[in-house]
Motif scaffolding. Structure first.
Motif, short mmCIF file in Angstrom:
data_model
loop_
_atom_site.label_atom_id
_atom_site.label_comp_id
_atom_site.label_asym_id
_atom_site.label_seq_id
_atom_site.Cartn_x
_atom_site.Cartn_y
_atom_site.Cartn_z
N PHE A 84 44.22 87.58 26.44
CA PHE A 84 45.18 86.51 27.44
C PHE A 84 44.99 85.19 26.96
CE2 PHE A 84 44.93 90.20 30.29
CZ PHE A 84 46.39 90.29 30.71
N GLY A 85 43.93 84.93 26.00
CA GLY A 85 43.47 83.70 25.48
C GLY A 85 42.16 83.20 26.21
N VAL A 86 42.04 81.84 25.69
CA VAL A 86 40.75 81.42 26.54
C VAL A 86 41.11 80.41 27.55
CG1 VAL A 86 39.47 81.49 24.51
CG2 VAL A 86 40.66 79.35 24.82
N ASN A 87 40.20 80.06 28.53
CA ASN A 87 40.50 79.30 29.51
C ASN A 87 41.98 79.33 30.15
OD1 ASN A 87 38.08 77.97 28.91
ND2 ASN A 87 39.06 76.76 27.47
N ILE A 88 42.19 80.76 30.42
CA ILE A 88 43.39 80.95 31.14
C ILE A 88 43.03 81.68 32.56
CG2 ILE A 88 45.53 82.49 30.89
CD1 ILE A 88 45.68 80.36 29.04
N LEU A 89 43.43 81.03 33.51
CA LEU A 89 43.07 81.33 35.04
C LEU A 89 44.03 82.78 35.30
CD1 LEU A 89 42.67 77.99 36.68
CD2 LEU A 89 40.99 79.28 35.58
N VAL A 90 43.60 83.82 34.95
CA VAL A 90 44.35 85.00 35.35
C VAL A 90 43.44 85.76 36.38
CG1 VAL A 90 45.34 87.14 34.69
CG2 VAL A 90 45.66 85.04 33.20
N GLN A 130 48.73 80.81 23.76
CA GLN A 130 47.89 79.75 22.99
C GLN A 130 48.03 79.98 21.34
OE1 GLN A 130 44.02 80.13 24.39
NE2 GLN A 130 44.15 78.89 26.07
N GLU A 131 48.03 78.79 20.68
CA GLU A 131 47.72 78.88 19.45
C GLU A 131 46.49 79.81 19.00
OE1 GLU A 131 47.89 74.72 17.79
OE2 GLU A 131 49.81 75.58 16.69
N THR A 132 46.35 80.59 18.15
CA THR A 132 45.17 81.31 17.67
C THR A 132 45.42 81.70 16.35
OG1 THR A 132 45.56 82.48 20.03
CG2 THR A 132 44.13 83.41 18.41
N VAL A 133 43.98 81.55 15.57
CA VAL A 133 43.93 81.93 14.33
C VAL A 133 44.03 83.43 14.12
CG1 VAL A 133 42.56 81.91 12.19
CG2 VAL A 133 42.63 79.79 13.74
N LEU A 155 36.19 86.14 17.26
CA LEU A 155 34.99 85.45 16.70
C LEU A 155 34.45 84.48 17.02
CD1 LEU A 155 36.26 86.52 13.04
CD2 LEU A 155 35.01 87.62 14.60
N GLY A 156 35.18 83.82 18.00
CA GLY A 156 34.76 82.29 18.67
C GLY A 156 35.87 81.51 18.29
N LYS A 157 35.54 79.95 18.25
CA LYS A 157 36.61 78.82 18.01
C LYS A 157 36.24 78.31 16.63
CE LYS A 157 37.04 78.33 22.98
NZ LYS A 157 36.80 77.20 24.22
N ARG A 158 37.60 77.74 16.27
CA ARG A 158 37.39 76.90 14.98
C ARG A 158 38.01 75.50 15.38
NH1 ARG A 158 40.26 78.95 9.95
NH2 ARG A 158 38.67 80.73 9.97
N THR A 167 40.85 66.31 17.68
CA THR A 167 40.15 67.56 17.32
C THR A 167 40.49 68.61 18.48
OG1 THR A 167 38.31 66.38 16.04
CG2 THR A 167 38.06 68.79 16.81
N VAL A 168 40.94 69.82 18.19
CA VAL A 168 41.15 70.90 19.02
C VAL A 168 40.33 72.28 18.48
CG1 VAL A 168 43.32 69.90 19.79
CG2 VAL A 168 43.13 71.44 17.90
N GLU A 169 39.87 72.98 19.67
CA GLU A 169 39.09 74.13 19.18
C GLU A 169 40.22 75.31 19.38
OE1 GLU A 169 35.77 74.39 18.63
OE2 GLU A 169 36.01 72.35 18.23
N ILE A 170 40.54 75.93 18.54
CA ILE A 170 41.44 77.14 18.63
C ILE A 170 40.57 78.43 18.27
CG2 ILE A 170 43.42 78.09 17.16
CD1 ILE A 170 44.46 75.44 16.79
N PRO A 171 40.93 79.46 19.21
CA PRO A 171 40.13 80.64 19.13
C PRO A 171 40.59 81.55 17.71
CG PRO A 171 42.01 80.90 20.83
CD PRO A 171 41.88 79.42 20.34
N VAL A 172 39.74 82.30 17.27
CA VAL A 172 39.88 82.85 16.19
C VAL A 172 39.75 84.57 16.38
CG1 VAL A 172 39.14 83.63 13.86
CG2 VAL A 172 38.72 81.20 14.87
#
Length: 198
Positions: A84-90, A130-133, A155-158, A167-172
């Motif tokens: 569902f992505g990160v920091n998503i309130l579900v 969300q944008e995701t690598v 794998l975490g964020k980049r 600067t933005v942190e995007i999940p990988v």
């Protein structure tokens, strides 16, 4: 003048009413609510053994991904959470943990990134993406479009710089399985990105 003692019947009735009130109060919120049964998700070993580099079949459950190997009977499957992505309130959905396995569904390939085999995708729920690598390991995508459901590892964020210098942190996510085997009849629709095995 001394008060007259209450008749025994009235005294017993009052005690019964007090006890009934205490019982109702305890039932309505005195104790913690019972916990929902915990879902047993597939272990890392199970995912790696059964699905690394292989296609799979996805069940019809919209709340949890029920994945099975192509040769398994319909009543045998392993469970994985959907991404569902990160920091998503579900409600009921835990924040992702590095190293855990997920199924991406309804994701879109947006553009290739500089490292070969990496793409920027839009992934998450049908309402919030969300944008995701996305790092491919099995599949070579030949263009943009929707992605067939795929088992991935978080794998975490980049860190990325936006055009405005922020600067933005995007999940990988790293690809684990091959894309889901198409089982809906006919050929895969043209809205899905064309791909081949690496």
């Amino acid at each position: 003048m001394r008060p007259r003692p209450e008749p025994r019947f009235h005294l017993i009735a009052k005690i019964a009413l007090v006890l009934a009130g205490l019982m109702v109060a305890a039932a309505c919120g005195g104790g913690p609510a019972p916990e929902a049964p915990r879902i047993r998700y597939a272990s890392a070993e199970e995912v790696e053994l059964q699905f690394r580099g292989k296609p799979f079949i996805l069940g019809d459950n919209n709340e949890v991904a029920e994945v099975r190997a192509v040769g398994w009977p319909t009543d045998r499957f392993l469970r994985l959470p959907f991404w569902f992505g990160v920091n998503i309130l579900v409600p009921g959905v835990m924040q992702p943990k590095e190293g855990d396995y997920y199924v991406i569904s309804e994701a879109m390939l947006d553009k290739p990134l500089d490292p070969p085999g990496e793409w920027m995708i839009e992934a998450g729920s049908t309402l919030v993406k969300q944008e995701t690598v996305f790092q491919t390991t099995v599949t070579k995508y030949l263009g943009t479009g929707k992605i067939l459901p795929t088992i991935v590892q978080y794998l975490g964020k980049r860190s990325f710089k936006t055009p405005e210098g922020k600067t933005v942190e995007i999940p990988v996510l790293r690809e684990v399985s091959a894309p889901m085997k198409w089982t809906l009849g006919g050929s895969i629709p043209a809205s899905y990105a064309h791909f081949r095995r690496q």
